[in-house]
Structure formats: structure tokens, C-alpha cells
Design a protein around this motif. Structure first.
Motif, PDB file in Angstrom:
ATOM      1  N   LEU A  23       0.841   3.423  -1.369  1.00  0.00           N
ATOM      2  CA  LEU A  23       0.538   4.840  -1.268  1.00  0.00           C
ATOM      3  C   LEU A  23      -0.686   5.190  -2.099  1.00  0.00           C
ATOM      4  O   LEU A  23      -0.886   4.654  -3.197  1.00  0.00           O
ATOM      5  CB  LEU A  23       1.750   5.667  -1.715  1.00  0.00           C
ATOM      6  N   LYS A  24      -1.473   6.109  -1.571  1.00  0.00           N
ATOM      7  CA  LYS A  24      -2.715   6.543  -2.197  1.00  0.00           C
ATOM      8  C   LYS A  24      -2.484   6.997  -3.636  1.00  0.00           C
ATOM      9  O   LYS A  24      -1.539   7.740  -3.926  1.00  0.00           O
ATOM     10  CB  LYS A  24      -3.277   7.692  -1.365  1.00  0.00           C
ATOM     11  N   HIS A  25      -3.338   6.557  -4.535  1.00  0.00           N
ATOM     12  CA  HIS A  25      -3.348   6.939  -5.958  1.00  0.00           C
ATOM     13  C   HIS A  25      -2.139   6.435  -6.751  1.00  0.00           C
ATOM     14  O   HIS A  25      -1.877   6.929  -7.837  1.00  0.00           O
ATOM     15  CB  HIS A  25      -3.485   8.457  -6.140  1.00  0.00           C
ATOM     16  N   LEU A  26      -1.403   5.468  -6.216  1.00  0.00           N
ATOM     17  CA  LEU A  26      -0.291   4.872  -6.962  1.00  0.00           C
ATOM     18  C   LEU A  26      -0.603   3.399  -7.163  1.00  0.00           C
ATOM     19  O   LEU A  26      -1.022   2.708  -6.236  1.00  0.00           O
ATOM     20  CB  LEU A  26       1.037   5.039  -6.220  1.00  0.00           C
ATOM     21  N   SER A  27      -0.377   2.894  -8.365  1.00  0.00           N
ATOM     22  CA  SER A  27      -0.754   1.526  -8.693  1.00  0.00           C
ATOM     23  C   SER A  27       0.213   0.492  -8.124  1.00  0.00           C
ATOM     24  O   SER A  27      -0.147  -0.657  -7.951  1.00  0.00           O
ATOM     25  CB  SER A  27      -0.852   1.355 -10.208  1.00  0.00           C
ATOM     26  N   ARG A  28       1.446   0.909  -7.844  1.00  0.00           N
ATOM     27  CA  ARG A  28       2.425  -0.051  -7.320  1.00  0.00           C
ATOM     28  C   ARG A  28       2.978   0.448  -5.984  1.00  0.00           C
ATOM     29  O   ARG A  28       3.046   1.639  -5.736  1.00  0.00           O
ATOM     30  CB  ARG A  28       3.559  -0.239  -8.312  1.00  0.00           C
TER      31      ARG A  28
END
Length: 185
Positions: free
Chosen positions: A143-148
Motif C-alpha cells: 500500500l502507498k506510503h507504508l513501508s510494509r
């Protein structure tokens, strides 16, 4: 704070569609499911619930209600919602609610099909033996803007379009998107 959900909508209603405003259906549903409207904003509403089950049931009932209301509307007057529900941490600062729990719910909403509800893995674990719902395992979503990546499940609702959800954090725009993250107290 532990969170089961936050409902946020961005109404994009023309004046001639105002009589079909989903906000009118929201407050009675929230009350019935023992939730509390946290805050109305210019482009949304934040709602908290004391129970994951109540949060998900409210999302399901809202989708059913909007589908029923849309039956009486021409296609150009229909309002289609997307709902994402997450269980996670949020922070309250003044009248605002933010944090990773909110961010994940926002991204899950973008992955929901029109008329659908997408749950995080954590939320699904809370409700799976307590609500009679069918789900599709969407696997790990980047998902966009999530690191994991986030594991997600789509509720198989008759109201939901049977299109594959977007998986890259891009959104097929609904006329009135919803984000759900319904919090525990």
C-alpha cells in the motif's frame, strides 16, 4: 489507543443529490452499533466503536443501506461507498485522530471494490468467529506510503462490485469514498 475503526467520508454531492446523502444514514447506524461520531470534518467523519464486531457490522449495514437507497436512483445519482477497516494504534490530539491505524485504513479503503468493505488481518482475526461473513483473502497488499505490506480480506457482499481491487495503492474513485477504522475505547 487501540483502534478498531474510523469511518471517514468525503462527500462529493451535487445539490440535487443532497437528499441521498449517506451522512443521514450514518448517525442512526453508529448509535445502533454503540459507536460514537468522533468528528465531522470538511471532507469526512471519524467514528469510534468499542467493539470490532460492532464496527464491521456497522460497515456492512451501511453498505446494505446505501445499495437499497441506490435502487431508487438513476445511475448518475447513485452514491457508491468503499470502506476499509483496520485494528491498530491511533493518537488523539485535540479533535484529531491520526497514526498508522488511520493510514492503513485509508489505504485499505482504496483497495476496496465499489460497494465493498476491506479488513486488515488484525481486524479479520477479531471478527472471524463472531460474524457470519464470507471473505476473499487478498493476500499481502503493498500500500502507498507504508513501508510494509498489509494482509487484507475483502468481505463478499452482494452490494460490492466483483472487480479485482487495486493493489498498488492507486484508487478507482468512488463518488463518495469511505474510510473505516472503528476504535476501541
Amino acid at each position: 489507543d487501540e483502534v478498531a475503526g474510523l469511518l471517514m467520508m468525503r462527500p462529493e454531492l451535487d445539490e440535487d443529490v443532497a437528499d441521498h446523502d449517506p451522512r443521514r444514514a450514518l448517525e442512526p447506524l453508529v448509535d445502533r452499533h454503540q459507536g460514537r461520531v468522533f468528528k465531522f470534518t470538511g471532507d469526512g467523519v471519524l467514528v469510534e466503536f468499542g467493539s470490532a464486531v460492532n464496527a464491521v457490522q456497522c460497515a456492512i449495514d451501511l453498505q446494505k443501506g446505501m445499495a437499497a437507497a441506490n435502487n431508487d436512483q438513476s445511475e448518475d445519482r447513485q452514491i457508491v461507498l468503499r470502506i476499509g477497516v483496520n485494528l491498530g494504534d491511533v493518537m488523539v490530539e485535540g479533535s484529531d485522530l491520526y497514526g498508522e491505524g488511520v493510514n492503513i485504513a485509508a489505504r485499505l479503503e482504496q483497495s476496496a471494490p465499489p460497494g465493498g468493505v476491506v479488513l486488515s488481518h488484525e481486524m479479520f482475526q477479531e471478527i472471524k468467529d463472531r460474524l457470519d461473513v464470507s471473505v476473499e483473502d487478498l493476500g499481502l497488499l503493498r500500500l502507498k506510503h507504508l513501508s510494509r505490506p498489509v494482509r487484507a480480506y475483502s468481505l463478499l457482499l452482494p452490494e460490492a462490485e466483483r472487480l479485482p481491487p487495486s493493489r498498488g495503492g492507486t484508487s478507482r474513485q468512488a463518488k463518495v469514498p469511505f474510510i473505516a477504522v472503528l476504535p476501541f475505547r
